[in-house]
Design an enzyme around this catalytic site. Sequence first.
Site, short mmCIF file in Angstrom:
data_model
loop_
_atom_site.label_atom_id
_atom_site.label_comp_id
_atom_site.label_asym_id
_atom_site.label_seq_id
_atom_site.Cartn_x
_atom_site.Cartn_y
_atom_site.Cartn_z
N GLU A 353 0.83 -1.20 0.00
CA GLU A 353 0.00 0.00 0.00
C GLU A 353 0.87 1.25 0.00
O GLU A 353 0.47 2.29 -0.52
CB GLU A 353 -0.93 -0.01 1.22
CG GLU A 353 -2.11 0.94 1.10
CD GLU A 353 -3.15 0.73 2.20
OE1 GLU A 353 -4.20 0.13 1.92
OE2 GLU A 353 -2.89 1.17 3.34
N HIS A 384 6.79 -27.43 2.38
CA HIS A 384 6.07 -28.53 1.75
C HIS A 384 5.08 -28.02 0.69
O HIS A 384 4.18 -28.76 0.28
CB HIS A 384 5.35 -29.35 2.82
CG HIS A 384 6.29 -29.96 3.81
ND1 HIS A 384 6.91 -31.17 3.62
CD2 HIS A 384 6.76 -29.48 5.00
CE1 HIS A 384 7.71 -31.43 4.64
NE2 HIS A 384 7.64 -30.42 5.49
N LYS A 512 -12.96 2.12 -2.87
CA LYS A 512 -14.08 2.50 -2.00
C LYS A 512 -15.16 3.25 -2.80
O LYS A 512 -16.36 2.99 -2.66
CB LYS A 512 -13.59 3.40 -0.86
CG LYS A 512 -12.68 2.74 0.15
CD LYS A 512 -12.23 3.78 1.18
CE LYS A 512 -11.26 3.21 2.19
NZ LYS A 512 -10.78 4.24 3.15
#
Length: 547
Positions: A353, A384, A512
């Site tokens: 950000e 793994h 937003k």
Amino acid sequence: MTALTDTPTWQTLASLAEDVKQQHMRDWFASDTSRASKYQQTACGIELDFSKNLITDDVLKALFALADESQVSQKRDAMFKGDIINHTEKRAVLHTALRNFSGEPVYVDGQDVMPEVLACQDKIKDFVASIHSGERKGYTGKALKQIVSIGIGGSFLGPKIMSEALKPYWFDGVKVHFVANVDGCHIQDVLANLDHEETLVVMSSKSFTTQETLQNTLTAKDWFLNAGGTQQDIAKHFIAVSSNIKAATDFGMAEDNIFPMWDWVGGRYSLWSAIGLPIALTLGYDNYRQLLQGAFEMDEHFKTAPAEQNLPMLTALLGVWYINFFGAQSHVLLPYYHYLRGFPAYVQQLDMESNGKNISGDTTAVDYATGPIIWGSEGTNGQHSFHQLIHQGTLLIPADFMLPLNVPNQDNTHHAMLASNCFGQTQALMQGKTFDECYADLEGKGLDEAERVKLATHKTMPGNKPSNTLLFEQMDPKTLGSLVAMYEHKVFVQGAIWGVNSFDQWGVELGKELGNQVLDKIVNTDAALGFDSSTNALIARFRQANS
């Protein structure tokens, strides 16, 4: 070329990179037994081993010169002084003031902000004491033992991940639950098994209008009222961290139970503010103060240590080296400590950000790579799954390994195995395994020559994969504070070199804005759709499914 890539130092680094690409770290270690001690620094409870990097003394010298030419020190000092360095929003950047233990004033627009900061910290201390002692009670007289912390972004990740990382230090008797996602499953799962009479909701939103946070808080309010509480009882069970006092009091919260926020603290740096109240409720105030103390000590280290000993500077410059001169597009964080498993997600927001930008301060589009993709998982789980890509993939992926040397109340056998895997991975990434070594291992395995050559080829590990190893005596609140601040300042240094504003987030703001526009069309089913054909079709499909 922009000014940065046209500098002689940048050209020197580009030339050095081409030279280093022809060399191998295993040869450097074989020829220089002092390499590990030479490329190691310790500060604030963090031991940084950066010897397993594709660096030489000449590379470091050029990187330090790049930092000097980019005026990193001057930009750092401007931040700590309270200058307006977030130029697009015309704001100071002073999360460091929230952990300022120096006793010195910190000014914003000519006003010392430290009295407000200290008053807020005293308020947090008193509030935590009232909860932990059982003095503060709900409307039926029950102690408030269940805390629901509602926020998103920095208001969620910081408190949640710091609290998780410090589980051995939790205060017994209070349980904090964290909610962020607007997906109703999240808040419903948290509230399902709680007694509303002993639940306290902490709503964290600077504006008190953050869509996800407000909706989750309204859902919690409905749950509380449906369970038997009244509007008058809200004040005993709901508090806020917000700048919008009117909206919070209109909701039903008592003004005394509203904790302040300031414009000079960005969301991804806000855990040091009253946003960190859930951390203090989880750990107790004294441990919370140790978290702040650790960050303050890293601030002092960042301000005063020379570049060659400066942990944020070193880690930042190594990142620039790989991103801009080796084409690295990502950086992996590998905490070998279960309670630190969320830390990669925290740094992911902090870094991506902040430096996910393509415009420099003078509004010029950059012609070089900036912020990398940050990802990772706890060890040994990653070994793994995705470690395979780091070992033999075609991408260069620098890694940060993290390990506490001591873990309270744990079987030493477990921790020894964890440490051996951590150290073994760093060695394997650096050293690799040659074709000749793999070929020799296959002797006597019943393979003919062609099969032996083929299998040895597949098993060959190139090595020369860079990593840092960060060791801590133990992961206590103070050390965690220092670690978080180190990554904050690392991100700052990289942004300063790239010339981007690390403290705005216009991509987030656009998301937003468009989210609200789309919501209006979803809710108002008769409204005409005015988006692109794909978005219109998606909205129409959702309307159809929910009609």
